[in-house]
Design a protein around this motif. Sequence first.
Motif, short mmCIF file in Angstrom:
data_model
loop_
_atom_site.label_atom_id
_atom_site.label_comp_id
_atom_site.label_asym_id
_atom_site.label_seq_id
_atom_site.Cartn_x
_atom_site.Cartn_y
_atom_site.Cartn_z
N ALA A 135 0.76 -1.04 0.11
CA ALA A 135 -0.05 0.01 0.11
C ALA A 135 0.88 1.23 -0.01
CB ALA A 135 -1.06 -0.02 1.12
N ASP A 136 2.21 1.01 -0.19
CA ASP A 136 3.07 2.32 -0.17
C ASP A 136 3.20 2.80 1.23
OD1 ASP A 136 4.07 1.87 -2.80
OD2 ASP A 136 2.24 2.81 -3.58
N LEU A 137 3.00 2.18 2.18
CA LEU A 137 2.99 2.91 3.56
C LEU A 137 4.32 2.37 4.39
CD1 LEU A 137 0.00 3.35 2.92
CD2 LEU A 137 -0.53 2.91 5.62
N PRO A 138 4.99 3.02 4.97
CA PRO A 138 5.96 2.73 5.79
C PRO A 138 5.38 1.92 7.25
CG PRO A 138 5.71 4.83 6.37
CD PRO A 138 4.79 4.64 5.21
N THR A 139 6.14 1.10 7.69
CA THR A 139 5.75 0.27 8.82
C THR A 139 6.65 0.27 9.87
OG1 THR A 139 4.86 -1.58 7.43
CG2 THR A 139 5.04 -2.01 9.91
N ILE A 140 6.25 0.69 11.22
CA ILE A 140 6.78 0.72 12.48
C ILE A 140 6.68 -0.80 13.17
CG2 ILE A 140 7.10 1.69 14.78
CD1 ILE A 140 6.31 4.14 13.55
#
Length: 220
Positions: free
Chosen positions: A174-179
Amino acid sequence: MDTVVLDIDGTLLDSNYHHALAWSRAIAAYVDRHVAVSTIHRAIGMGGDRLVAAVAGDEAEERHGDDIRDRWKQEYDRIIEDTVLFEGARELLAAIGRAGPKVVLASSGIPQHAEHALELLHADEHSDAWTTSEDAEESKPHPELIGKALDKVAGTEAVMVGDAVWDVEAAGRADLPTIGLLTGGYSRQELLEAGAVAVYDDPADLLEHLDEALTKAARA
């Protein structure tokens, strides 16, 4: 960064091993060979519609998939009250809200199971929206549920917080960064190799380093 999307099981709620045990008992009722709980644990975080084939094989899914999922629900229902929030989970949601971003709880669990966690988290007070399995046709690692979560708050610049490599993969699609958080049983190295921009021990650790984590996500 206008939205933080948080996974629930294994990230905010200590439930991954409860799910693994419930799946183990369900599979054992229909499959004539032992599937190690450790194997099942490695699949926790992906959708239940994918898990049976992933851990027990395509034949088990074709012959018994729906029965195993029904039995898993029964087994998890017996132990759901044993699941508790990780330290700092509720406080983390409140702190994110005070910092400005909208808070969306992205559960892929069935509504009945999600309700338990939402009540513990005081979701009405500490989040702007949430999802359950009914909100998406495709399960993780497909990114559909994350997209539905963002739609609920009209989010455009977001970060995912999750405990499993499946969360990282879905967010990446989804083109989101993840923590990442270590609370689900995946290692720091596994989460980083999957693409997480930062990894913290648990919600309390992320809460302590929230500004730092959101900055890393924004720069990713």
